[in-house]
Design an enzyme around this catalytic site. Structure first.
Site, PDB file in Angstrom:
ATOM      1  N   VAL A 135      27.843  -9.451   8.666  1.00  0.00           N
ATOM      2  CA  VAL A 135      29.193  -8.879   8.591  1.00  0.00           C
ATOM      3  C   VAL A 135      29.640  -8.837   7.139  1.00  0.00           C
ATOM      4  O   VAL A 135      29.643  -9.861   6.447  1.00  0.00           O
ATOM      5  CB  VAL A 135      30.212  -9.711   9.410  1.00  0.00           C
ATOM      6  CG1 VAL A 135      31.616  -9.107   9.301  1.00  0.00           C
ATOM      7  CG2 VAL A 135      29.788  -9.799  10.871  1.00  0.00           C
ATOM      8  N   GLY A 137      28.322  -7.731   4.402  1.00  0.00           N
ATOM      9  CA  GLY A 137      27.307  -7.946   3.363  1.00  0.00           C
ATOM     10  C   GLY A 137      27.493  -9.212   2.557  1.00  0.00           C
ATOM     11  O   GLY A 137      27.300 -10.325   3.054  1.00  0.00           O
ATOM     12  N   GLY A 190      23.006   5.317  -0.365  1.00  0.00           N
ATOM     13  CA  GLY A 190      22.291   4.277   0.389  1.00  0.00           C
ATOM     14  C   GLY A 190      23.174   3.341   1.209  1.00  0.00           C
ATOM     15  O   GLY A 190      22.684   2.334   1.692  1.00  0.00           O
ATOM     16  N   ASP A 204      28.904   0.640  14.115  1.00  0.00           N
ATOM     17  CA  ASP A 204      28.538  -0.416  13.155  1.00  0.00           C
ATOM     18  C   ASP A 204      29.725  -1.375  12.953  1.00  0.00           C
ATOM     19  O   ASP A 204      29.564  -2.595  12.974  1.00  0.00           O
ATOM     20  CB  ASP A 204      28.124   0.242  11.821  1.00  0.00           C
ATOM     21  CG  ASP A 204      27.787  -0.795  10.764  1.00  0.00           C
ATOM     22  OD1 ASP A 204      26.712  -1.407  10.853  1.00  0.00           O
ATOM     23  OD2 ASP A 204      28.623  -1.012   9.858  1.00  0.00           O
ATOM     24  N   LYS A 208      30.255  -5.492  14.037  1.00  0.00           N
ATOM     25  CA  LYS A 208      30.721  -6.533  13.112  1.00  0.00           C
ATOM     26  C   LYS A 208      32.008  -7.190  13.639  1.00  0.00           C
ATOM     27  O   LYS A 208      32.188  -8.397  13.502  1.00  0.00           O
ATOM     28  CB  LYS A 208      30.947  -5.921  11.730  1.00  0.00           C
ATOM     29  CG  LYS A 208      29.637  -5.462  11.081  1.00  0.00           C
ATOM     30  CD  LYS A 208      29.879  -4.561   9.888  1.00  0.00           C
ATOM     31  CE  LYS A 208      28.593  -4.128   9.224  1.00  0.00           C
ATOM     32  NZ  LYS A 208      28.779  -3.053   8.238  1.00  0.00           N
ATOM     33  N   GLY A 305      24.222  -3.469   0.203  1.00  0.00           N
ATOM     34  CA  GLY A 305      23.453  -3.420  -1.050  1.00  0.00           C
ATOM     35  C   GLY A 305      22.480  -4.575  -1.124  1.00  0.00           C
ATOM     36  O   GLY A 305      22.702  -5.631  -0.519  1.00  0.00           O
TER      37      GLY A 305
HETATM   38  P1  NDP Z   1      14.889  -1.444   5.212  1.00  0.00           P
HETATM   39  O1  NDP Z   1      14.615  -0.311   6.124  1.00  0.00           O
HETATM   40  O2  NDP Z   1      15.100  -1.169   3.770  1.00  0.00           O
HETATM   41  O3  NDP Z   1      13.671  -2.499   5.301  1.00  0.00           O
HETATM   42  C1  NDP Z   1      13.073  -2.868   6.493  1.00  0.00           C
HETATM   43  C2  NDP Z   1      11.818  -3.657   6.173  1.00  0.00           C
HETATM   44  O4  NDP Z   1      11.274  -4.178   7.374  1.00  0.00           O
HETATM   45  C3  NDP Z   1      10.715  -2.854   5.511  1.00  0.00           C
HETATM   46  O5  NDP Z   1      10.048  -3.639   4.554  1.00  0.00           O
HETATM   47  C4  NDP Z   1       9.761  -2.517   6.668  1.00  0.00           C
HETATM   48  O6  NDP Z   1       8.410  -2.407   6.260  1.00  0.00           O
HETATM   49  C5  NDP Z   1       9.928  -3.731   7.552  1.00  0.00           C
HETATM   50  N1  NDP Z   1       9.786  -3.435   8.972  1.00  0.00           N
HETATM   51  C6  NDP Z   1      10.654  -2.771   9.776  1.00  0.00           C
HETATM   52  N2  NDP Z   1      10.190  -2.725  11.030  1.00  0.00           N
HETATM   53  C7  NDP Z   1       9.016  -3.365  11.023  1.00  0.00           C
HETATM   54  C8  NDP Z   1       8.046  -3.641  12.008  1.00  0.00           C
HETATM   55  N3  NDP Z   1       8.205  -3.231  13.258  1.00  0.00           N
HETATM   56  N4  NDP Z   1       6.944  -4.338  11.654  1.00  0.00           N
HETATM   57  C9  NDP Z   1       6.756  -4.744  10.372  1.00  0.00           C
HETATM   58  N5  NDP Z   1       7.656  -4.520   9.381  1.00  0.00           N
HETATM   59  C10 NDP Z   1       8.764  -3.828   9.715  1.00  0.00           C
HETATM   60  O7  NDP Z   1      16.120  -2.245   5.845  1.00  0.00           O
HETATM   61  P2  NDP Z   1      17.272  -3.022   5.065  1.00  0.00           P
HETATM   62  O8  NDP Z   1      16.664  -3.998   4.150  1.00  0.00           O
HETATM   63  O9  NDP Z   1      18.272  -2.056   4.545  1.00  0.00           O
HETATM   64  O10 NDP Z   1      18.012  -3.776   6.271  1.00  0.00           O
HETATM   65  C11 NDP Z   1      17.445  -4.917   6.857  1.00  0.00           C
HETATM   66  C12 NDP Z   1      18.455  -5.554   7.828  1.00  0.00           C
HETATM   67  O11 NDP Z   1      19.602  -5.976   7.088  1.00  0.00           O
HETATM   68  C13 NDP Z   1      18.978  -4.615   8.909  1.00  0.00           C
HETATM   69  O12 NDP Z   1      19.185  -5.352  10.077  1.00  0.00           O
HETATM   70  C14 NDP Z   1      20.316  -4.131   8.354  1.00  0.00           C
HETATM   71  O13 NDP Z   1      21.233  -3.759   9.350  1.00  0.00           O
HETATM   72  C15 NDP Z   1      20.784  -5.404   7.646  1.00  0.00           C
HETATM   73  N6  NDP Z   1      21.738  -5.170   6.584  1.00  0.00           N
HETATM   74  C16 NDP Z   1      21.422  -4.312   5.582  1.00  0.00           C
HETATM   75  C17 NDP Z   1      22.328  -4.096   4.553  1.00  0.00           C
HETATM   76  C18 NDP Z   1      21.999  -3.206   3.424  1.00  0.00           C
HETATM   77  O14 NDP Z   1      22.822  -3.076   2.496  1.00  0.00           O
HETATM   78  N7  NDP Z   1      20.829  -2.545   3.407  1.00  0.00           N
HETATM   79  C19 NDP Z   1      23.642  -4.769   4.543  1.00  0.00           C
HETATM   80  C20 NDP Z   1      23.861  -5.707   5.611  1.00  0.00           C
HETATM   81  C21 NDP Z   1      22.922  -5.874   6.621  1.00  0.00           C
HETATM   82  P3  NDP Z   1       7.893  -1.273   5.233  1.00  0.00           P
HETATM   83  O15 NDP Z   1       8.578  -1.571   3.930  1.00  0.00           O
HETATM   84  O16 NDP Z   1       6.442  -1.429   5.140  1.00  0.00           O
HETATM   85  O17 NDP Z   1       8.348   0.033   5.825  1.00  0.00           O
HETATM   86  N1  HSE Z   2      26.025   1.155   6.990  1.00  0.00           N
HETATM   87  C1  HSE Z   2      26.675  -0.076   6.716  1.00  0.00           C
HETATM   88  C2  HSE Z   2      27.996   0.214   6.012  1.00  0.00           C
HETATM   89  C3  HSE Z   2      25.779  -0.947   5.846  1.00  0.00           C
HETATM   90  O1  HSE Z   2      28.223   1.378   5.639  1.00  0.00           O
HETATM   91  O2  HSE Z   2      28.827  -0.674   5.900  1.00  0.00           O
HETATM   92  C4  HSE Z   2      26.217  -2.395   5.761  1.00  0.00           C
HETATM   93  O3  HSE Z   2      26.254  -3.029   7.011  1.00  0.00           O
END
Ligand code: NDP
Ligand code: HSE
Length: 435
Positions: A135, A137, A190, A204, A208, A305
């Site tokens: 929630v 970030g 992003g 989303d 949260k 982020g």
């Molecule tokens: P990404 O898509 O950038 O990264 C996902 C990663 O997980 C990649 O490295 C991918 O591998 C790996 N992956 C996904 N599925 C599989 C699988 N089935 N088997 C093996 N590896 C897998 O996601 P984010 O880092 O953006 O987000 C991660 C989590 O954090 C999510 O739950 C998101 O909601 C949460 N989150 C994200 C925020 C953000 O700012 N991005 C903010 C708050 C929460 P590969 O690299 O090889 O494709």
């Molecule tokens: N898509 C989400 C947002 C990412 O815009 O807030 C962080 O959870």
């Protein structure tokens, strides 16, 4: 006490890369706080040959495509799930608990849907389960409301918890950028989810708010208990009228608990420019908390982020390691005290903004005003302008406080009036002195 705590990472994407980088950058600080070193031993990915923001090998982290390499490694104490998605993540976390590993996740989709099951599995296995990053970030809001308000009664939360929609509404309001262009920018920057429908339809934010509501009110709120309206239908005209009347449009998550009944919803609302949430712009998030003892407090910062989210993940890892050292693992964010009781619609109150077209004839406004009076609703502010259609006026009103049920009945009756060809929009008003 161990000299080294090994982490198993599930996912090395935006957040996972940040976790590896921050742990390596802050080794000395972590060692000083914890009395041990922390190391990401192995990490699950889909494609180990992909170019990443972090060079895992240089940091001594082994990449694998086999979840069992991470989940069944006896040297790994803590699993950090940042792969996203629901089913595979759920299965991996349940396996981790069975293997007596503590779990930290940033996955709001999963926690909102399966939080109860995961908490139960964690407790059964005497494992820790934390999800600060799920929630808002980087904002330490979950620990803030559980620890900071430990001796307080939280009456209400108002949150801007989705960066994408806040970015879109800010760009539409302040730079007159179209909805479509603003969404495209948010995707390029992003913030948006892979499928931005979850952002713009409010899901989303609803996930949260369900998590926030559970922790704030110590009652198990399910995702389907959250009433959700997204921002897709918002017209520039409503932002401009709102602005003229002293309000800013935001996608607001609202959660209220009177000690017995709870209500949680997510909807676009006009927030008074006097309220601190009105100044939360672009992709920033904020949660405004009304506590009986503390009064009003606002938590503000980056809601997404790589680095902000990774910092929140690592704050959970630090908590887990401290618990391990003290021998008190198995403690969790949420231990519900109250049986959930949802507030019925006739007990929900608010102020509302309505924009409609009406025939521009003598006596029409008085008939409309009488109709609202029949439902005990009176107007606080009124704007009237000629509309684009001949002999029709566009009317915008902000009402005084009324019950939502009566407001819905009044809108039904207004819709049937011959003098009112159409009701253009209807939004809740927040942050006004009487709201
Ligand atoms: P990404 O898509 O950038 O990264 C996902 C990663 O997980 C990649 O490295 C991918 O591998 C790996 N992956 C996904 N599925 C599989 C699988 N089935 N088997 C093996 N590896 C897998 O996601 P984010 O880092 O953006 O987000 C991660 C989590 O954090 C999510 O739950 C998101 O909601 C949460 N989150 C994200 C925020 C953000 O700012 N991005 C903010 C708050 C929460 P590969 O690299 O090889 O494709
Ligand atoms: N898509 C989400 C947002 C990412 O815009 O807030 C962080 O959870």
């Amino acid at each position: 006490m161990k000299n080294m705590v090994s982490i198993g990472l599930l996912g090395v994407g935006v957040v996972g890369s940040g976790v590896i980088s921050l742990i390596e950058q802050h080794q000395a600080k972590l060692a000083h706080q914890l009395g041990c070193n922390v190391h990401v031993k192995s990490a699950l990915v889909r494609n180990p040959n992909k170019t990443r923001d972090v060079d895992a090998a240089t940091n001594g982290t082994v990449l694998t495509t086999n979840p069992d390499d991470v989940l069944n490694d006896p040297e790994i104490d803590v699993i950090v799930e940042v792969m996203g998605g629901i089913e595979e993540a759920r299965e991996a976390i349940l396996k981790a608990f069975e293997a007596k590993k503590h779990v930290v996740t940033a996955n709001k989709d999963l926690v909102a849907l399966y939080g109860a099951e995961l908490h139960e599995a964690a407790a059964r296995n005497k494992c820790d389960f934390y999800y600060e990053a799920s929630v808002a970030g980087g904002i330490p809001i979950l620990r803030g409301i559980t620890d900071g308000f430990a001796s307080d009664h939280i009456e209400q939360l108002l949150g801007i918890v989705n960066g994408t929609t806040n970015y879109i509404l800010t760009k539409m309001h302040h730079e007159s950028v179209s909805y479509e262009d603003a969404l495209k920018e948010a995707q390029e920057l992003g913030f948006a989810e892979a499928d931005p429908a979850a952002d713009v339809e409010g899901l989303d934010a609803a996930r949260k708010m369900a998590i926030l509501g559970r922790l704030a009110f110590s009652t198990y709120i399910d995702l389907e208990d959250v009433d959700v309206t997204g921002i897709e239908g918002i017209e520039l005209e409503d932002l401009q009228h709102g602005d003229n009347l002293g309000f800013t449009m935001k996608l607001i998550g609202f959660a209220k608990f009177d000690g017995k009944q709870v209500e949680v919803n997510v909807e676009p609302a006009l927030i008074s420019k006097d309220h601190p949430l009105a100044d939360v712009k672009n992709e920033y998030n904020a949660v405004y908390v009304y506590g009986e003892a503390i009064g009003e407090a606002m938590f503000y910062g980056a809601g997404a982020g790589s680095m902000p989210t990774a910092a929140a993940v690592i704050s959970d890892v630090v908590t887990v390691i401290k618990n391990m050292h003290r021998g008190v693992t198995g403690s969790q964010f949420v231990e519900p005290r109250f049986k959930k009781e949802l507030k019925p619609v006739d007990q929900r109150f608010g102020q509302y903004y309505i924009r409609f077209h009406a025939k521009d004839e003598a006596g029409v406004f008085s008939r409309i005003s009488s109709l609202f009076n029949e439902f005990d609703i009176s107007f606080k502010q009124i704007l009237q302008n000629p509309s684009k259609e001949a002999d029709t006026a566009e009317i915008v009103v902000i009402t005084h406080r009324s019950s939502l049920e009566k407001m819905q009945q009044a809108l039904g009756a207004l819709n049937k009036l011959d003098e009112v060809p159409d009701i253009k929009s209807f939004y809740k008003v927040e942050g006004d002195a009487e709201a």
